[in-house]
Design a protein around this motif. Structure first.
Motif, short mmCIF file in Angstrom:
data_model
loop_
_atom_site.label_atom_id
_atom_site.label_comp_id
_atom_site.label_asym_id
_atom_site.label_seq_id
_atom_site.Cartn_x
_atom_site.Cartn_y
_atom_site.Cartn_z
N ILE A 1 0.84 -1.21 0.00
CA ILE A 1 0.00 0.00 0.00
C ILE A 1 0.87 1.25 0.00
CG2 ILE A 1 -1.69 1.33 1.32
CD1 ILE A 1 -2.88 -1.29 2.26
N LEU A 2 1.90 1.27 0.85
CA LEU A 2 2.77 2.44 0.91
C LEU A 2 3.51 2.65 -0.41
CD1 LEU A 2 4.32 2.20 4.50
CD2 LEU A 2 2.56 3.77 3.68
N ARG A 3 3.91 1.56 -1.06
CA ARG A 3 4.61 1.69 -2.34
C ARG A 3 3.68 2.29 -3.39
NH1 ARG A 3 8.37 -3.11 -4.42
NH2 ARG A 3 9.43 -2.33 -2.55
N ILE A 4 2.42 1.84 -3.40
CA ILE A 4 1.45 2.39 -4.35
C ILE A 4 1.22 3.88 -4.10
CG2 ILE A 4 -0.96 2.30 -5.09
CD1 ILE A 4 -0.87 -0.73 -4.55
N VAL A 5 1.07 4.23 -2.81
CA VAL A 5 0.84 5.65 -2.47
C VAL A 5 2.05 6.49 -2.87
CG1 VAL A 5 0.51 7.26 -0.56
CG2 VAL A 5 -0.75 5.10 -0.59
N TRP A 6 3.25 6.00 -2.59
CA TRP A 6 4.46 6.74 -2.93
C TRP A 6 4.58 6.96 -4.45
CZ3 TRP A 6 4.19 6.56 2.00
CH2 TRP A 6 5.12 7.19 2.80
N ARG A 7 4.11 5.99 -5.23
CA ARG A 7 4.17 6.15 -6.69
C ARG A 7 3.10 7.09 -7.22
NH1 ARG A 7 5.05 -0.10 -8.90
NH2 ARG A 7 7.22 -0.34 -8.15
N GLN A 8 1.95 7.14 -6.54
CA GLN A 8 0.83 7.92 -7.04
C GLN A 8 0.93 9.40 -6.70
OE1 GLN A 8 -1.67 6.87 -9.04
NE2 GLN A 8 -0.63 4.89 -9.14
#
Length: 305
Positions: free
Chosen positions: A39-46
């Motif tokens: 989840i954190l990786r997705i947020v960091w990319r978005q």
């Protein structure tokens, strides 16, 4: 697999059922950790927005441990009904023994759901005013402003406040809903001064400074009116006139950003001092005492010490 279980039982004394529960508990922890990282990786990319990233990280730091506690408890308690009974008794005992922490936890839930303020907002809670820099389960933290420092400047102190304060103290939010605040500057001139000219000068200075602020403020009020009953008849700056004991008071009232109050006063006072210095018939007033004797010319005003 049976041989491994028997070997562990011989070495540790743990039964096969207990070993099974330990393995499932470890798998739950690993699974939740992987979910958090994904989840954190997705947020960091978005998004590159620091505030959004912080909000997600903070929310997951609450959700993941709580989920893990529920799942692992369900594994170690034989039946869900037993877990419910245990949870009820446990909660009742906690409510009595830990009243204040539970109140703070309820305050955190209120802050998260009702959102009276967010991280980054400038707020006043009771006598304390500052910028919210952190919100946790049992307390929120503000960077203090004001106090012994003039014009809402930072003191440098960090104040940790229990979340339960939101139930006991009124909260004033300087940032949410309406971005601007009304600020006033009091300019005192003598009775002998040309107060009409002074008022025109102040009116020109404040209008030059404000420019399009009232237009932006009007748009924000229209947006805020969707959630709050906010209404202002006039948003343009104005100069009020009042007679005081020692002279005429001209009060400049204008909109400004809460974090720019001192800066705006600094700029306006500089313009006012320069403008008044050019006028021989405008003098600043201060508290004075005058003495008169019948048949004599009044004495020069003496400063009231």
């Amino acid at each position: 697999m049976r041989e491994i279980n028997e070997f562990i039982t011989d070495q540790t004394g743990l039964s096969a059922a207990t070993q099974h529960k330990i393995i499932i508990s470890i798998l739950i922890l690993i699974f939740l950790s992987i979910i958090r990282l994904l989840i954190l990786r997705i947020v960091w990319r978005q998004t590159q927005n620091v505030k959004i990233r912080y909000s997600w990280k903070r929310a997951l730091s609450f959700i993941i441990p709580f989920s893990g506690l529920i799942l692992i408890s369900a594994v170690w308690i034989h039946a869900f009904e037993e877990f419910g009974t245990f949870l009820g008794l446990f909660t009742a005992g906690i409510a009595i023994a830990l009243k204040d922490p539970i109140t703070n936890l309820a305050g955190w839930f209120f802050i998260v759901v009702r959102k009276p303020f967010h991280v980054g907002d400038r707020v006043q809670v009771g006598p304390h005013t500052g910028d919210v820099i952190d919100i946790r389960l049992f307390q929120f933290t503000i960077l203090e402003i004001g106090n012994w420092v003039d014009a809402d400047q930072s003191t440098g102190r960090i104040i940790h406040m229990p979340n339960g304060k939101v139930f006991l103290e009124p909260q004033a939010n300087f940032s949410t809903g309406f971005e601007y605040i009304w600020n006033e500057m009091k300019v005192n001139i003598t009775f002998e001064s040309n107060w009409q000219k002074a008022k025109d000068i102040l009116d020109q200075i404040i209008h030059d400074y404000s420019k399009d602020i009232h237009i932006k403020a009007q748009k924000e009020i229209q947006e805020a009116s969707k959630n709050y009953m906010i209404y202002y008849k006039h948003l343009t700056p104005i100069v009020y006139t009042k007679v005081m004991d020692f002279g005429v008071r001209l009060t400049v009232r204008y909109l400004c950003n809460p974090r720019q109050r001192r800066g705006s006063e600094n700029l306006l006072w500089q313009d006012i001092l320069i403008a008044f210095n050019k006028e021989s018939d405008i003098q600043f007033a201060y508290p004075t005492t005058r003495f008169y004797k019948a048949g004599e010319v009044p004495e020069t005003p003496q400063r009231n010490l």
